[in-house]
Design an enzyme around this catalytic site. Structure first.
Site, PDB file in Angstrom:
ATOM      1  N   GLY A   2      -0.656   7.774   1.453  1.00 32.95           N
ATOM      2  CA  GLY A   2      -0.665   7.811   2.908  1.00 32.95           C
ATOM      3  C   GLY A   2       0.687   7.598   3.545  1.00 32.95           C
ATOM      4  N   GLY A  32       0.801  -1.218   0.000  1.00 29.16           N
ATOM      5  CA  GLY A  32       0.000   0.000   0.000  1.00 29.16           C
ATOM      6  C   GLY A  32       0.830   1.262   0.000  1.00 29.16           C
ATOM      7  N   ALA A  33       1.959   1.244  -0.682  1.00 27.40           N
ATOM      8  CA  ALA A  33       2.906   2.364  -0.614  1.00 27.40           C
ATOM      9  C   ALA A  33       2.628   3.458  -1.634  1.00 27.40           C
ATOM     10  CB  ALA A  33       4.329   1.844  -0.802  1.00 27.40           C
ATOM     11  N   ASN A  34       1.483   3.417  -2.281  1.00 25.43           N
ATOM     12  CA  ASN A  34       1.167   4.458  -3.265  1.00 25.43           C
ATOM     13  C   ASN A  34       0.513   5.681  -2.647  1.00 25.43           C
ATOM     14  OD1 ASN A  34      -1.082   2.309  -3.193  1.00 25.43           O
ATOM     15  ND2 ASN A  34      -2.154   4.108  -3.997  1.00 25.43           N
ATOM     16  N   GLY A  79       2.269   4.898   4.027  1.00 24.95           N
ATOM     17  CA  GLY A  79       3.112   3.966   3.291  1.00 24.95           C
ATOM     18  C   GLY A  79       3.944   4.674   2.241  1.00 24.95           C
ATOM     19  N   TYR A 110     -13.378  -3.275  11.695  1.00 23.82           N
ATOM     20  CA  TYR A 110     -12.059  -2.664  11.596  1.00 23.82           C
ATOM     21  C   TYR A 110     -11.255  -2.939  12.866  1.00 23.82           C
ATOM     22  CZ  TYR A 110      -8.456   0.956  11.150  1.00 23.82           C
ATOM     23  OH  TYR A 110      -7.262   1.630  11.087  1.00 23.82           O
ATOM     24  N   SER A 149      -3.589  -0.106  14.714  1.00 28.03           N
ATOM     25  CA  SER A 149      -4.333   1.128  14.970  1.00 28.03           C
ATOM     26  C   SER A 149      -4.747   1.172  16.428  1.00 28.03           C
ATOM     27  CB  SER A 149      -5.586   1.170  14.088  1.00 28.03           C
ATOM     28  OG  SER A 149      -6.491   2.168  14.523  1.00 28.03           O
TER      29      SER A 149
END
Length: 307
Positions: free
Chosen positions: A25, A21-23, A27, A164, A138
């Site tokens: 936020g 998910g490094a694209n 990350g 979540y 979280s």
């Protein structure tokens, strides 16, 4: 009080980092910082075009590879093609508060993506990992519970926030049991976890029923994506023990410089952690690799020979 900052991140030259998910936020921030410090950074993303756009905004040795954590076939394809050593795996990708949705394999989307996808990814890559596994949890884990009789929300009315919380609690239980197994196997790899506090990331940029509340809370209390990434970086490179958990040091762990923080009573329950691990193996068909110790000993010997 810690003084950890981006400037504290050591030289990462010669090291390979994989970030899910490094694209976007935190990350994306972590990828940018680690690449700037000399690491080869692999952006493991569901949308390759977005990953390439993110990589194009950074400097350094960057690579984009497709990975959909909501599809175990994609996880297996990614790990089958990734054969080189990995120094640092950051399990960062996640979804938050969607309507009831199922993964390709039939899991509730948050549990399937945030926990099971990363569970499978980590275990399949573990023989190649020689440094650290960081999993992003979280503060919402404190509201979670592992409902073993209904993990996929098939019997109860679906509650996005509760689902979540379950997935983020699972992240911490996974970290604890992974560390226990690594220690038992004699592996030098350690598992850590982090949470970003209240960071203004794309996870909050929704148009759903909570959008107005989200924007109001963010305007009052949130920190930037750059600051939100600091606990992840702290857990990734600081001199911390296995199964440590990093988060912001400020009020209610919402913002501030990173430090080691506490976790809920259930997140500290080894019995729940072991049971969740067993169930996760059954659901994914992926187990802790028996060759882990041999692989790490071989890598250590190889590094010693190169000196």
């Amino acid at each position: 009080m810690t003084t950890f900052s981006v400037a504290t991140v050591p030289d990462m030259s010669g090291r390979t980092v994989v970030i899910t998910g490094a694209n976007s936020g935190i990350g994306k921030v972590a990828a940018r910082v680690l690449a700037q410090r000399g690491a080869r950074v692999v952006l493991a993303v569901r949308d390759v075009a977005k990953g390439q756009a993110a990589a194009g905004s950074m400097r350094g040795d960057l690579e984009v590879r497709e990975l959909d954590l909501a599809d175990l076939r994609s996880v297996r394809a990614f790990t089958a093609e990734f054969t080189e050593p990995i120094d640092l795996l950051i399990n960062n990708a996640g979804v938050m508060w969607p309507p009831l949705t199922r993964t390709v394999d039939g899991f509730e989307l948050q549990f399937g993506t945030n926990h099971l996808g990363h569970f499978a990814l980590t275990n399949l890559l573990l023989p190649q990992i020689r440094g650290r596994v960081v999993t992003v949890s979280s503060g919402g884990h404190r509201a979670g519970t592992i409902a073993f009789d209904d993990l996929q929300w098939e019997k109860r009315p679906y509650k996005p926030m509760a689902a979540y919380g379950q997935s983020k609690l699972a992240n911490l239980l996974f970290t604890a049991e992974l560390q226990r197994r690594l220690t038992e196997a004699g592996s030098p790899v350690i598992a850590t976890a982090a949470h970003p506090g209240l960071a203004s990331t794309n996870l909050f940029r929704s148009t759903g029923r909570f959008a107005r509340l989200e924007r109001w809370v963010l305007s009052l209390f949130a920190q930037s994506e750059d600051d939100g990434a600091l606990p992840t970086l702290f857990a990734a490179v600081a001199a911390v023990p296995g199964d440590s958990y990093a988060g912001p040091s400020g009020f209610l762990e919402g913002r501030g410089a990173p430090k080691l923080v506490g976790r809920s009573k259930e997140a500290r329950d080894p019995g729940v952690a072991r049971r969740l691990w067993t169930v996760s193996e059954e659901l994914t068909g992926v187990t802790f690799p028996r060759i882990a110790r041999m692989a790490h000993e071989s890598e250590a010997a190889d590094r010693t020979g190169r000196r």
